[in-house]
Scaffold this motif. Structure first.
Motif, short mmCIF file in Angstrom:
data_model
loop_
_atom_site.label_atom_id
_atom_site.label_comp_id
_atom_site.label_asym_id
_atom_site.label_seq_id
_atom_site.Cartn_x
_atom_site.Cartn_y
_atom_site.Cartn_z
N LEU A 236 -11.42 8.22 -3.48
CA LEU A 236 -11.06 8.27 -2.07
C LEU A 236 -10.01 7.21 -1.72
O LEU A 236 -9.02 7.09 -2.42
CB LEU A 236 -12.33 8.14 -1.22
CG LEU A 236 -13.41 9.22 -1.50
CD1 LEU A 236 -14.71 8.86 -0.81
CD2 LEU A 236 -12.91 10.58 -1.07
N ASP A 237 -10.22 6.44 -0.64
CA ASP A 237 -9.21 5.47 -0.20
C ASP A 237 -8.95 4.40 -1.25
O ASP A 237 -7.82 3.93 -1.40
CB ASP A 237 -9.65 4.80 1.11
CG ASP A 237 -9.61 5.75 2.28
OD1 ASP A 237 -8.96 6.81 2.15
OD2 ASP A 237 -10.23 5.45 3.32
N ASP A 238 -10.00 4.00 -1.96
CA ASP A 238 -9.81 3.01 -3.04
C ASP A 238 -8.84 3.54 -4.08
O ASP A 238 -7.98 2.81 -4.60
CB ASP A 238 -11.15 2.69 -3.71
CG ASP A 238 -11.99 1.73 -2.88
OD1 ASP A 238 -11.55 1.35 -1.78
OD2 ASP A 238 -13.10 1.37 -3.34
N LEU B 148 -6.44 5.84 -3.68
CA LEU B 148 -5.08 5.90 -3.12
C LEU B 148 -4.42 4.53 -3.16
O LEU B 148 -3.25 4.38 -3.52
CB LEU B 148 -5.14 6.43 -1.69
CG LEU B 148 -5.66 7.86 -1.50
CD1 LEU B 148 -5.81 8.18 -0.02
CD2 LEU B 148 -4.71 8.86 -2.17
N LEU B 149 -5.18 3.49 -2.79
CA LEU B 149 -4.65 2.13 -2.76
C LEU B 149 -4.40 1.61 -4.17
O LEU B 149 -3.32 1.08 -4.48
CB LEU B 149 -5.65 1.23 -2.03
CG LEU B 149 -5.28 -0.26 -1.90
CD1 LEU B 149 -4.02 -0.42 -1.07
CD2 LEU B 149 -6.43 -1.04 -1.28
N SER C 40 -7.31 14.29 -8.72
CA SER C 40 -8.36 14.59 -7.74
C SER C 40 -9.40 15.51 -8.36
O SER C 40 -9.13 16.27 -9.29
CB SER C 40 -7.76 15.24 -6.50
OG SER C 40 -7.15 16.47 -6.82
#
Length: 869
Positions: free
Chosen positions: A35-37, A39-40, A51
């Motif tokens: 998830l956001d982790d 992407l960062l 994904s």
């Protein structure tokens, strides 16, 4: 979450407990991020982002890094200011049905790094905890997890807290959860804006909780036993730091065995502006060590010594006896050059014992770390034998603190192989002869492997199949592999185990029995070696305090040797340090600039400062002539002497300073909404409020950021304040382009005028770099502008404007600037720009004593008279 797979539900549940960290979620041989982790991390680490559930409309971004090489990836995320939560599988997948249980085993934060690859060897990595209390009291506690250093103090006022924070230079700062940074003073807000901020719950800062936490860690009966009874806010800051450390490490930290409580008055105080202006540990322009005082003095042979030297420079002493002990040690080492070289050769073979000790204590040390400790300890008997020749009290004391730890060296030498593997779980780390059962299992393993080779030759002969091979597979174990073209020759007692595309694999009863024996032995070997290694590491960790004490002694010895080496290379002298108010330097030099290749010889200068006759030296002279260099060198020589270093001079007497202040140049700080002049006034105000008769002030060009009249007025009043106010009355170097200030020497008995000698030739200015008594006749600004490459048309027009200004700036009468409504002005022997040129010339000639003029003074006088006409 209910709609997710069991694995994703587990991930989301664990992630919810660490919302401010990037979660490294262990899955087999990889740490996965989602998830956001994801992407960062993919963007920062430059790794592939993919994904799950592609094309389903509910895709989950994820990426991963191999667990065995995760350290550089973690380091890169930390460098960008992020925290990393390491989530491991805490169950054996082979023995678990369903989802493997996972837990966060530690959180890596910028201030809690221990990995060698992520740390600078010659710099500490500090976590600083701040606690704001009532009455503007501040508790400051800072620790370095990698070395076990832990210190605490309490200060009054935000400026003092900022000064200490700048000195510590932490990687991460811990604040109370409810503290609004916007309510803090501007200087502290600006400092915090440049740092990584973490938070601890408000209840952690309760005095009783903090006290119990610290007493438990250090086996103390009470806060009073730790020396923290009179420092309630320091106690709470230290408790918060320890809480944060435990929460994120989630394991024992036995190497942090001591907490040092200190008072700031124990050391020479240096505010942030002074540290910056004097370039003590880093240059102003680029923030680099090279070009700073630290870079000039650092000849240390060990990482421990490099960090110790930086700390000595950050915390100079104020006690005469401790300073003299250091100076005597440096003197003895300077005179024993051969011995010094031998000690350096041995120190170069010593690893970073402080950080090795930290990793051993936290059970993260590898076999190579233990061998590095072993090789370091091998150097100590010889080093101590050499130190027996030394006689100074400090060096004798250091020799007694250095423990050869012979039993630890013997244990590691017996137990750990000389070249240990990187992994601790795959065997090959314990030396032969250390453990009887392990040696027996190894014999079985080697014998079994020999049996496999003999069995293969036997089966080839029995079956007539020359291509027959006995192979090993982690899943199926040992098997006899026969190509399909030879299947007709397979004996009846062969049992089929696996079918391949071009071959069949078989097992026999004999092979199966040996397989169980050999593989069982190898698995038992790995488990036993890991157990034995842990036992050795624990025995070493139990001696953490002795290792720490030895490391500190070696670091201090390294620094003293480095200072002696620099003194020998650069012809430094041993300063006489005492409790007087005298700073007397003969042929002083700037320690950094004299070593630079600037195309000209460095010119030494003398200095005499005291509280009786030479309290304030008013220094005039043109730009680029060397005023700032001269003043900085006096401050640096004073600081070096109080560190315990020899100094760049022919001789020096240094009366202990309690603080050094500098007001040297400034730039606009738009982030704080402060102009150059505003910042200059704030720094000057702070100096006047905090200076004492024991202080040393370096004041350069104060007042130049506003109109000439305002600037002269402010500079004049500041100089009077420093001279007149008994609580201030500091030894001061005061550089100015306002020649009117030279009149102060006529009205103030302890102000003396000095200038930088120059010579003019064909309208060119030559800087002689020598400080001489007297005031400058003018500033040579136009000549300096020519040197800077200003167009000739501009230079000529500037000279014309200057003539116009000079012709109209005189009027009848005495110098008005010295007048005061509080006291009658004294007759001034100085002649200023406020008299008419004719009167000035007549009076100047009338009082002239030609018999006492030197040739240089005569040339300067002739130039002065010519300008008057």
């Amino acid at each position: 979450m209910a709609e997710q797979t069991p694995m994703m539900r587990q991930y989301l549940e664990i992630k919810s407990g660490y919302p401010d960290a990037i979660l490294f979620f262990r899955m087999g041989d990889f740490y996965e991020m989602f998830l956001d982790d994801a992407l960062l991390a993919a963007r920062i680490l430059d790794i592939t982002l993919t994904s799950r559930n592609k094309g389903s409309g509910d895709e989950i971004p994820f990426c991963g890094v191999p667990f065995h090489s995760a350290t550089p990836y973690i380091a890169k995320l930390i460098e960008h200011g992020y925290k990393v939560a390491i989530c491991e599988q805490v169950e054996d997948p082979k023995q678990t049905k369903g989802i493997v249980r996972r837990e966060v085993v530690r959180v890596v934060t910028p201030g809690l790094l221990i990995e060698t690859e992520s740390l600078s060897p010659d710099e500490n990595n500090y976590l600083l905890a701040l606690c704001q209390g009532s009455g503007d009291q501040w508790g400051c506690a800072w620790l370095d997890l990698s070395t076990g250093e832990f210190r605490v103090t309490e200060l009054t006022g935000a400026p003092a807290a900022v000064a200490e924070a700048v000195c510590v230079n932490p990687r991460e700062i811990l604040l109370t959860d409810g503290l609004d940074v916007g309510t803090l003073p501007a200087d502290l807000r600006a400092f915090l804006a440049e740092k990584i901020i973490s938070r601890a719950p408000a209840w952690v800062y309760e005095r009783d909780y903090a006290g119990s936490l610290l007493c438990g860690q250090f086996a103390a009966a009470s806060a009073e036993a730790l020396g923290l009874e009179s420092m309630p806010h320091g106690l709470m800051a230290a408790g918060a730091a320890l809480y944060y450390l435990r929460e994120n490490r989630k394991s024992a930290i036995p190497h942090i065995r001591d907490i040092r409580v200190y008072q700031r008055s124990e050391h020479l105080a240096l505010d942030p502006a002074t540290r910056r202006n004097l370039e003590i540990t880093a240059t102003m322009a680029e923030g680099k060590k090279s070009g700073s005082l630290l870079g000039c003095l650092d000849r240390t042979a060990t990482a421990m010594g490099a960090r110790c030297l930086k700390q000595w420079l950050s915390y100079p002493l104020v006690g005469v006896e401790p300073i003299r002990r250091r100076l005597d040690a440096v003197e003895e080492l300077l005179e024993a050059a051969d011995l010094r070289d031998d000690l350096v050769a041995q120190l170069k073979q010593v690893a970073d014992l402080e950080r090795l000790n930290g990793r051993i204590g936290m059970a993260s040390a590898s076999g190579r770390d233990l061998r590095a400790l072993h090789e370091s300890l091998r150097q100590l008997p010889g080093l101590l034998e050499q130190m027996e020749r030394l006689q100074s009290p400090l060096l004798r004391s250091l020799a007694q603190s250095i423990d050869p730890l012979e039993e630890i060296r013997t244990l590691i030498g017996r137990g750990i192989v000389e070249q240990p593997p990187f992994s601790l779980r795959e065997g090959g780390i314990i030396a032969s002869g250390y453990h009887a059962e392990l040696d027996e299992l190894r014999a079985i393993s080697h014998e079994g492997k020999g049996f496999i080779a003999r069995l293969e030759a036997q089966e080839k002969a029995r079956t007539g199949i020359s291509t027959l091979k006995i192979r090993y597979n982690r899943v199926f174990g040992y098997s006899i592999e026969v190509t399909k073209s030879n299947l007709a020759n397979v004996p009846a007692d062969y049992i089929r185990r696996q079918t391949l595309a071009n071959a069949e694999r078989y097992i026999t009863e004999e092979l199966k029995n040996y397989e169980e024996k050999v593989l069982g032995a190898e698995e038992r070997i790995c488990d036993l070696e890991y157990t034995l290694y842990q036992e050795i590491r624990e025995q070493v960790a139990a001696q953490s305090e002795r290792i720490c004490r030895t490391a500190a002694g070696l670091a201090a010895l390294d620094v003293l040797i480095a200072l002696a080496s620099v003194a020998g290379e650069r012809n430094y002298c041993k300063p006489m340090v005492d409790e007087s108010d005298v700073i007397e330097i003969r042929d002083g030099r700037h320690p950094v600039i004299e070593g630079m290749k600037l195309g000209e010889r460095f010119v030494p200068n003398d200095t005499r400062l005291d509280g009786d006759e030479n309290q304030v030296l008013m220094i005039t002279g043109p730009n680029m002539a060397g005023k700032s260099t001269y003043m900085r060198q006096v401050a640096l020589i004073t600081l070096m002497a109080q560190v315990g270093s020899f100094v760049p001079a022919a001789s020096a007497r240094i009366g202990i300073a309690d603080r050094i202040f500098t007001r040297v140049g400034a730039g606009d700080n738009l982030a704080r909404g402060q102009s150059t002049f505003m910042l200059e006034m704030m720094e000057a105000a702070s100096i006047l409020k905090n200076a004492t008769p024991r202080s040393l002030i370096v004041m350069d060009e104060i007042g130049r950021g506003t109109s000439t009249f305002d600037g002269v007025s402010i500079a004049w009043a500041v100089a009077e304040y420093i001279h007149d106010v008994p609580t201030c009355r500091s030894r001061t170097l005061f550089a100015t382009h306002y020649h009117e200030l030279t009149e102060l020497s006529a009205t103030r008995e302890r102000i003396k005028n000095f200038t930088v000698a120059v010579r003019e030739w064909n309208d060119q200015v030559i800087f002689l770099r020598t400080i001489i008594p007297g005031g400058a006749s003018h500033s040579y600004g136009i000549q300096v502008a020519r040197l800077a490459g200003m167009p000739s048309d501009v230079i000529e027009r500037a000279k014309e404007v200057l003539r116009n200004l000079e012709s109209g700036e005189f009027e009848e009468g005495a110098p008005r600037i010295a007048k005061s409504s509080k006291r009658p002005p004294k007759e001034s022997p100085q002649f200023t720009l406020f008299e008419s040129s004719e009167d000035q010339l007549r009076l100047r000639l009338k009082k002239l004593n030609i018999a006492t003029l030197t040739p240089l003074e005569a040339l300067n006088l002739l130039d002065e008279l010519k300008r008057m006409v």
